[in-house]
Write a protein that holds these residues in place. Structure first.
Motif, PDB file in Angstrom:
ATOM      1  N   ALA A 192     -18.713 -18.533  15.098  1.00  0.00           N
ATOM      2  CA  ALA A 192     -19.312 -19.194  13.998  1.00  0.00           C
ATOM      3  C   ALA A 192     -20.050 -19.915  14.872  1.00  0.00           C
ATOM      4  N   ALA A 193     -19.833 -20.817  15.666  1.00  0.00           N
ATOM      5  CA  ALA A 193     -19.933 -21.976  16.837  1.00  0.00           C
ATOM      6  C   ALA A 193     -20.664 -21.141  17.732  1.00  0.00           C
ATOM      7  N   LYS A 194     -19.989 -20.160  17.928  1.00  0.00           N
ATOM      8  CA  LYS A 194     -20.453 -19.606  19.271  1.00  0.00           C
ATOM      9  C   LYS A 194     -21.723 -19.234  19.171  1.00  0.00           C
ATOM     10  N   ASN A 196     -24.234 -20.038  17.296  1.00  0.00           N
ATOM     11  CA  ASN A 196     -25.060 -21.088  16.610  1.00  0.00           C
ATOM     12  C   ASN A 196     -26.141 -22.201  18.000  1.00  0.00           C
ATOM     13  N   PRO A 197     -27.212 -22.187  18.322  1.00  0.00           N
ATOM     14  CA  PRO A 197     -28.250 -21.988  19.040  1.00  0.00           C
ATOM     15  C   PRO A 197     -28.080 -23.686  19.505  1.00  0.00           C
ATOM     16  N   ASP A 198     -27.713 -24.433  19.072  1.00  0.00           N
ATOM     17  CA  ASP A 198     -27.046 -25.543  19.206  1.00  0.00           C
ATOM     18  C   ASP A 198     -25.908 -25.969  19.807  1.00  0.00           C
ATOM     19  N   LEU A 199     -25.431 -24.939  19.868  1.00  0.00           N
ATOM     20  CA  LEU A 199     -23.712 -24.599  20.906  1.00  0.00           C
ATOM     21  C   LEU A 199     -23.989 -23.720  22.089  1.00  0.00           C
ATOM     22  N   GLN A 200     -24.834 -23.675  21.958  1.00  0.00           N
ATOM     23  CA  GLN A 200     -25.230 -22.475  23.749  1.00  0.00           C
ATOM     24  C   GLN A 200     -25.184 -23.516  24.760  1.00  0.00           C
ATOM     25  N   ARG A 235     -21.376 -33.663  15.998  1.00  0.00           N
ATOM     26  CA  ARG A 235     -21.826 -32.342  16.889  1.00  0.00           C
ATOM     27  C   ARG A 235     -20.961 -32.643  18.100  1.00  0.00           C
ATOM     28  N   ASP A 238     -17.631 -30.399  17.180  1.00  0.00           N
ATOM     29  CA  ASP A 238     -19.288 -28.778  17.368  1.00  0.00           C
ATOM     30  C   ASP A 238     -18.780 -28.415  18.690  1.00  0.00           C
TER      31      ASP A 238
END
Length: 273
Positions: A192-194, A196-200, A235, A238
């Motif tokens: 799910a986190a992978k 997320n655009p903020d976690l690229q 952050r 995450d």
């Protein structure tokens, strides 16, 4: 806890789930994936590819039961191809496979295949060991036997899947970790986190640069704590679900800045005395 301890320790406390003594919000927090094994002697990490591929997306699996009561977990072949493409590049360019041999026996078709890939470290073309896959050539529907026109394709898929396991792909399923409900929950949180655009990778790199910039303007521990409380801790939790190395690097920036501030305050104290 004093301000000198708050900044760096918070991320460690909030990124792990202890058995008792934590508030319910922390208890519900998804556990980050375990850290990768340390690099081997000489600076080479022989488990780099394995660790990159070993965790399976629960959405790409489903349970199955065979005759005789055998139960297992079926892995979506398309997901396997997606993971290899994500890691090495498009099939035929960064990785691929070839048929080595085939045979038909006992109304089954067997195919032997092997997989090649380009080593991300040096571009060298590498091969897995060959593996056999087999599928029955007929299938029974409503008591009637019919030829299975996909038996060759399924045999190739079976063989390639076994080859990819040699690289670590979906190794957690074969090692029995998927039998643990807690592990599956962690994997669901990871994927799910992978997504997320903020976690690229690019977003994490930009966030790390922003943290460096803001830490550069910190003059005392109050400034440092203000940066931390401005959403950095959340952050980082995450980020830890998808990139523990980045989480550790950014946490280390706070530890380094804190040490600089304490050292400067100590020096100023000696000069004042």
């Amino acid at each position: 806890m004093s301000k000198t301890d708050t900044v760096v320790e918070n991320v460690r406390e909030e990124s792990t789930r202890e058995a008792a003594g934590h508030a319910s919000a922390k208890a519900d927090m998804p556990q980050p994936p375990p850290p990768e094994a340390p690099a081997a002697a000489g600076g080479m990490d022989h488990l780099h590819i394995w660790n990159r591929l070993k965790r399976t997306d629960p959405k790409a699996t489903k349970p199955f039961t065979r005759s005789g009561g055998f139960r297992g977990t079926q892995i979506d072949p398309t997901w396997r191809f997606q993971m290899m493409t994500e890691t090495f590049g498009p099939v035929g360019k960064g990785w691929g496979y070839e048929q080595v041999d085939w045979t038909i026996a006992e109304r089954m078709v067997f195919i032997c295949a092997r997989v090649w890939y380009l080593d991300p470290a040096n571009g060298e073309k590498c091969w897995t060991g060959p593996q056999w896959g087999g599928t029955e050539m007929v299938r029974r529907r409503n008591g009637i036997e019919m030829p299975d026109d996909e038996c060759f394709k399924m045999s190739m898929t079976d063989a390639v899947g076994k080859c990819l396991l040699q690289l670590g792909l979906a190794a957690d399923v074969y090692m029995g970790q998927f039998d643990d409900s807690k592990y599956r929950e962690e994997s669901e949180a990871f994927y799910a986190a992978k997504g997320n655009p903020d976690l690229q990778p690019a977003a994490i790199e930009a966030f790390e640069a922003e943290v460096k910039r803001r830490l550069g303007g910190c003059l005392d521990l109050d400034d440092l704590e203000e940066v931390w409380r401005a959403g950095v801790g959340t952050r980082l939790r995450d980020i830890g679900t998808v990139d523990r190395a980045a989480q550790h690097r950014i946490t280390g920036l706070f530890a380094q800045k804190k040490a600089e501030i304490l050292r400067r305050e100590e020096e100023d104290g000696r000069e004042a005395a």
